[in-house]
Design a protein around this motif. Sequence first.
Motif, PDB file in Angstrom:
ATOM      1  N   LYS A  39     -38.375 -87.144-123.425  1.00  0.00           N
ATOM      2  CA  LYS A  39     -37.817 -86.144-122.513  1.00  0.00           C
ATOM      3  C   LYS A  39     -38.306 -86.404-121.105  1.00  0.00           C
ATOM      4  O   LYS A  39     -39.472 -86.747-120.913  1.00  0.00           O
ATOM      5  N   PHE A  40     -37.387 -86.274-120.125  1.00  0.00           N
ATOM      6  CA  PHE A  40     -37.801 -86.417-118.739  1.00  0.00           C
ATOM      7  C   PHE A  40     -38.755 -85.284-118.373  1.00  0.00           C
ATOM      8  O   PHE A  40     -38.526 -84.122-118.711  1.00  0.00           O
ATOM      9  N   GLN A  41     -39.783 -85.654-117.675  1.00  0.00           N
ATOM     10  CA  GLN A  41     -40.752 -84.660-117.252  1.00  0.00           C
ATOM     11  C   GLN A  41     -40.209 -83.897-116.040  1.00  0.00           C
ATOM     12  O   GLN A  41     -39.633 -84.484-115.131  1.00  0.00           O
ATOM     13  N   ASP A  42     -40.378 -82.593-116.065  1.00  0.00           N
ATOM     14  CA  ASP A  42     -39.950 -81.751-114.947  1.00  0.00           C
ATOM     15  C   ASP A  42     -40.890 -81.991-113.769  1.00  0.00           C
ATOM     16  O   ASP A  42     -42.093 -81.701-113.856  1.00  0.00           O
ATOM     17  N   PRO A  43     -40.379 -82.537-112.654  1.00  0.00           N
ATOM     18  CA  PRO A  43     -41.283 -82.816-111.531  1.00  0.00           C
ATOM     19  C   PRO A  43     -41.739 -81.558-110.809  1.00  0.00           C
ATOM     20  O   PRO A  43     -42.655 -81.597-110.003  1.00  0.00           O
ATOM     21  N   GLY A  44     -41.071 -80.451-111.092  1.00  0.00           N
ATOM     22  CA  GLY A  44     -41.440 -79.220-110.419  1.00  0.00           C
ATOM     23  C   GLY A  44     -40.881 -79.141-109.005  1.00  0.00           C
ATOM     24  O   GLY A  44     -40.232 -80.074-108.515  1.00  0.00           O
ATOM     25  N   LEU A  45     -41.116 -78.038-108.365  1.00  0.00           N
ATOM     26  CA  LEU A  45     -40.621 -77.846-107.004  1.00  0.00           C
ATOM     27  C   LEU A  45     -41.514 -78.576-106.011  1.00  0.00           C
ATOM     28  O   LEU A  45     -42.727 -78.690-106.221  1.00  0.00           O
ATOM     29  N   ALA A 101     -35.956 -71.984-108.830  1.00  0.00           N
ATOM     30  CA  ALA A 101     -35.237 -72.661-109.909  1.00  0.00           C
ATOM     31  C   ALA A 101     -35.044 -71.659-111.026  1.00  0.00           C
ATOM     32  O   ALA A 101     -35.949 -70.895-111.362  1.00  0.00           O
ATOM     33  N   GLU A 102     -33.856 -71.646-111.581  1.00  0.00           N
ATOM     34  CA  GLU A 102     -33.589 -70.722-112.674  1.00  0.00           C
ATOM     35  C   GLU A 102     -32.777 -71.414-113.747  1.00  0.00           C
ATOM     36  O   GLU A 102     -32.016 -72.348-113.470  1.00  0.00           O
ATOM     37  N   GLU A 103     -32.975 -70.978-114.965  1.00  0.00           N
ATOM     38  CA  GLU A 103     -32.287 -71.569-116.103  1.00  0.00           C
ATOM     39  C   GLU A 103     -30.839 -71.102-116.134  1.00  0.00           C
ATOM     40  O   GLU A 103     -30.493 -70.013-115.650  1.00  0.00           O
TER      41      GLU A 103
END
Length: 353
Positions: free
Chosen positions: A25-31, A121-123
């Motif tokens: 899974k690609f890692q979420d780089p965050g804001l 960021a929102e789902e």
Amino acid sequence: MGDHNHGDPTTSDSVAKAGQGQVEKFQDPGLPPHRPRLADKDPRAANRAERQVAVLLTISVIGTLLFFFGYFAIPLDESTTISTLRLQNVLLGMGTAFAMLGIGVGVVHWAKTLMPDHEIAEERHAVRTEEDRQIAETMVSEIISESGIKRRRLIRYTLIGAGVLAILPPIGILRDLSKNLDPAVLGHTLWKEGTRLARDPEGTPIKAADVTFGSAFHVIPEGLNELHEGKLDEKAKSVVLLMRLNPEDLHPSPGREDWAYNGIVAYSKICTHVGCPVALYEQQTHHLLCPCHQSTFDVTQQCKVIFGPASRALPQLPITVNSEGYLVARSDFHEPVGPSFWERALLEKESGR
């Protein structure tokens, strides 16, 4: 002896195999880290940005006033000259440009310097009509609150003033489209039997021998330049395009066989869509093009519309030659020139509907 399997893609690590080293899974780089703006840290910078926005909105107001000055303060009548008309066009154009540019740049500068710029960021969520409405209502309330328009009175008042004034120029232009304007004025022009065709703008008569195959002339009635009253109005109605084709390429309808002379034809230059000047002639295809909305007319088919929004063909001017070899009109146009709504209005008036 070395290993015989050296370099074998099935055993060597030099070639990646399917699935080797894959990340599930690609890692979420965050804001990205938030970088506060100068206006967020310094109240003086915020006040300066507010004044800058107000200045830009004031420029919009000045542009609108400039438009009205050009529209109302410069009269157009029988004595109007080309230079006066050009001055008015400059004032109208510059006024409209500054009115729109001031609002646009002002709002953008406002958003970049004063409105909140935090990242969120929102789902994704399932779309439900009632929930969607409530979310949209909440978002609008938050936008109004975060924009600061309630507490920044200087921006609020200048924005309202610029916005109200900016919508007035179109209203002023539409004012000229009054129903009291008599459409019959486009039913007759200066062309009449025997009037010589002259070059625009020189006003010199044209001989049939001057019109070569593939050439196109912008033509006015001879004597138009000598008029002292109504010159611009008459030219707007009477200007035509003159072209020469191979007579075998023309397909006149019954009754129009003698409207051309040795392949030379003349058609109104006023587009039947909204009245723009048809200005481009394609020699190879024998097409006339209007630059405003790309209406295209086929000269070989009596300038019928083959593309674009125009709803009818360009009116044809019947022509012939006189004893001296000059091209002359046989009569006036047999139908009103200009946009199609003029023709409909004229016909309705004549029929009493």
